[in-house]
Design a protein around this motif. Structure first.
Motif, PDB file in Angstrom:
ATOM      1  N   TYR A 128      10.438 -27.887 -14.969  1.00 40.71           N
ATOM      2  CA  TYR A 128      10.350 -28.119 -13.536  1.00 40.71           C
ATOM      3  C   TYR A 128      11.513 -29.015 -13.118  1.00 40.71           C
ATOM      4  CZ  TYR A 128       8.514 -29.436  -8.958  1.00 40.71           C
ATOM      5  OH  TYR A 128       8.361 -29.643  -7.598  1.00 40.71           O
ATOM      6  N   GLU A 136      12.830 -27.616   0.290  1.00 40.34           N
ATOM      7  CA  GLU A 136      12.470 -27.018  -1.001  1.00 40.34           C
ATOM      8  C   GLU A 136      11.016 -27.332  -1.355  1.00 40.34           C
ATOM      9  OE1 GLU A 136      15.282 -28.139  -3.981  1.00 40.34           O
ATOM     10  OE2 GLU A 136      16.923 -26.995  -3.068  1.00 40.34           O
ATOM     11  N   GLN A 140       7.834 -24.776  -1.870  1.00 38.07           N
ATOM     12  CA  GLN A 140       6.964 -24.780  -3.047  1.00 38.07           C
ATOM     13  C   GLN A 140       5.492 -24.873  -2.642  1.00 38.07           C
ATOM     14  OE1 GLN A 140       8.155 -27.732  -5.965  1.00 38.07           O
ATOM     15  NE2 GLN A 140      10.312 -27.218  -5.725  1.00 38.07           N
ATOM     16  N   GLU A 143       4.395 -21.541  -1.017  1.00 33.74           N
ATOM     17  CA  GLU A 143       4.361 -20.382  -1.909  1.00 33.74           C
ATOM     18  C   GLU A 143       3.383 -20.532  -3.065  1.00 33.74           C
ATOM     19  OE1 GLU A 143       5.852 -17.513  -1.484  1.00 33.74           O
ATOM     20  OE2 GLU A 143       6.809 -18.144   0.387  1.00 33.74           O
ATOM     21  N   THR A 144       3.149 -21.762  -3.521  1.00 31.36           N
ATOM     22  CA  THR A 144       2.360 -21.952  -4.741  1.00 31.36           C
ATOM     23  C   THR A 144       1.150 -22.864  -4.575  1.00 31.36           C
ATOM     24  OG1 THR A 144       3.533 -23.903  -5.603  1.00 31.36           O
ATOM     25  CG2 THR A 144       4.542 -21.757  -6.027  1.00 31.36           C
ATOM     26  N   CYS A 147       3.363 -28.966  -4.990  1.00 30.80           N
ATOM     27  CA  CYS A 147       4.716 -29.457  -5.264  1.00 30.80           C
ATOM     28  C   CYS A 147       4.569 -30.832  -5.904  1.00 30.80           C
ATOM     29  CB  CYS A 147       5.574 -29.515  -3.999  1.00 30.80           C
ATOM     30  SG  CYS A 147       4.982 -30.653  -2.741  1.00 30.80           S
ATOM     31  N   VAL A 326       5.559 -22.228  -9.731  1.00 29.41           N
ATOM     32  CA  VAL A 326       6.233 -23.395  -9.148  1.00 29.41           C
ATOM     33  C   VAL A 326       7.422 -23.817 -10.002  1.00 29.41           C
ATOM     34  CG1 VAL A 326       4.894 -25.289 -10.215  1.00 29.41           C
ATOM     35  CG2 VAL A 326       5.823 -25.552  -7.892  1.00 29.41           C
ATOM     36  N   LEU A 329      10.215 -21.259  -9.222  1.00 26.47           N
ATOM     37  CA  LEU A 329      10.740 -21.507  -7.880  1.00 26.47           C
ATOM     38  C   LEU A 329      11.627 -22.740  -7.859  1.00 26.47           C
ATOM     39  CD1 LEU A 329      10.901 -20.739  -4.931  1.00 26.47           C
ATOM     40  CD2 LEU A 329       8.711 -21.911  -4.554  1.00 26.47           C
ATOM     41  N   SER A 330      11.213 -23.798  -8.545  1.00 27.40           N
ATOM     42  CA  SER A 330      12.030 -25.021  -8.560  1.00 27.40           C
ATOM     43  C   SER A 330      13.391 -24.781  -9.223  1.00 27.40           C
ATOM     44  CB  SER A 330      11.279 -26.143  -9.300  1.00 27.40           C
ATOM     45  OG  SER A 330      11.304 -25.973 -10.704  1.00 27.40           O
ATOM     46  N   GLN A 333      15.679 -22.931  -6.786  1.00 30.47           N
ATOM     47  CA  GLN A 333      16.083 -23.731  -5.640  1.00 30.47           C
ATOM     48  C   GLN A 333      17.226 -24.702  -5.978  1.00 30.47           C
ATOM     49  OE1 GLN A 333      12.346 -25.565  -4.772  1.00 30.47           O
ATOM     50  NE2 GLN A 333      11.933 -24.211  -3.021  1.00 30.47           N
TER      51      GLN A 333
END
Length: 335
Positions: A128, A136, A140, A143-144, A147, A326, A329-330, A333
């Motif tokens: 992560y 950002e 997160q 979408e998830t 964060c 997550v 995605l991180s 980003q």
């Protein structure tokens, strides 16, 4: 600082204003490391007062990097640490289970100081990428459902203190502050504390805030629902003692929820819980904590229903899907 230290050595306490000013000066690097270490030492030998804690908290919130999540009624699950128990990463796993059950989670955390592996350690191990970029983090969360707010990125003023805390390697009053200074200021909080005295202090502070909260303290010293002993849960409405049987599970032994001796061991336990292959003790502890978190957030007025929802999140794979998503995605980003 000499005057402040002499004042404290004479068994005096700081006012709210004095405490705030000292912490701002510490953050600005106005005192040397020896002075700051001694200052921390005072609060290892005597309890911090409500006014001192208020002042310290105000200083950190004033100095933090703010982040907002408009329209998101998120929850934070964060323990003080410092209980000396070196459990596995219960609050982080609980956060993922809660996110898998459909709640938004803005998890505040840091590297371990008095334990082998803090939440930030294990998240970093799995790839992560921490950020304090608001857009950002908002993506997160959207979408998830989760964060992670890595404390050093939001509290740059604490950069001076970090090495001193690591060198000391024991709990300090900064452990007490962690759950109180989430920069997202979530409207729901579940906070674990390592002592009954600190639970009372937190209750005084939390009564000032317009938040739903549950303060957790296991009577044998854990800063989470450990299922090794009865646990005190304090909310705005009441105080309750919960036992393992209230969650429909057996009590457990401390060794069964030990977090390992290395970050690699801790990560292995973490992955096993998410994959639903961990021992019953670890699974039950995470689910019990998640049940109380869901209950606190108003998911259901039935604790049993909240436990069932947490179990469904884990068993169905939703919790691990949140985690994998997550992390991916991180990484996309951040450079």
């Amino acid at each position: 600082m000499k005057e402040i230290l002499n004042h404290l050595f004479e068994h005096n306490k700081l006012s709210r204003t004095e405490a705030k000013e000292v912490l701002i000066n510490i953050s600005a690097g106005k005192y040397n490391t020896a002075q700051v270490a001694v200052f921390m030492g005072v609060f290892m030998m005597r309890s911090v007062s409500v006014e001192e804690l208020r002042g310290f908290r105000e200083a950190l919130l004033d100095l933090c990097v703010p982040v907002e999540f408009p329209g998101s009624q998120s929850i934070d699950l964060c323990g003080t640490g410092g209980d000396g128990k070196n459990t596995f990463n219960i609050s982080t796993l609980t956060s993922l289970v809660v996110a898998g059950a459909g709640l938004k989670v803005t998890k505040h955390g840091n590297y371990g100081v008095s334990s082998v592996c803090g939440s930030s350690n294990v998240l970093e191990y799995f790839g992560y990428r921490f950020t304090n970029k608001e857009a950002e983090l908002q993506e997160q969360l959207h979408e998830t459902n989760i964060c992670f707010l890595h404390a050093p990125l939001f509290h740059p003023a604490m950069k001076f203190v970090g090495p001193i805390r690591r060198d000391l390697g024991v709990k300090t009053f900064f452990n007490m502050l962690g759950p109180l200074v989430n920069p997202a200021k979530p409207p729901v909080q579940m906070i674990g504390v390592f002592s009954l005295e600190l639970a009372r202090l937190y209750k005084y502070l939390m009564e000032e805030d317009e938040v739903q909260y549950a303060i957790i303290h296991a009577l044998d010293g854990y800063d989470e629902i450990s299922l090794t002993e009865d646990v005190l849960v304090m909310t705005k409405k009441d105080e309750m003692l919960y036992r393992a049987k209230d969650f429909g599970v057996a009590s457990t032994e401390p060794k069964a929820i030990y977090g390992g001796n290395t970050i690699e061991e801790a990560a292995g336990i973490f992955r096993a819980v998410l994959e639903n292959t961990a021992n019953d003790a670890r699974r039950h502890v995470v689910l019990a904590n998640a049940a109380v978190a869901l209950f606190t957030a108003g998911y259901s007025s039935s604790l049993n229903d909240c436990y069932d929802a947490a179990e469904a999140s884990l068993v169905s794979g939703r919790a691990i899907n949140v985690f994998n998503k997550v992390i991916t995605l991180s990484q996309k980003q951040s450079p």
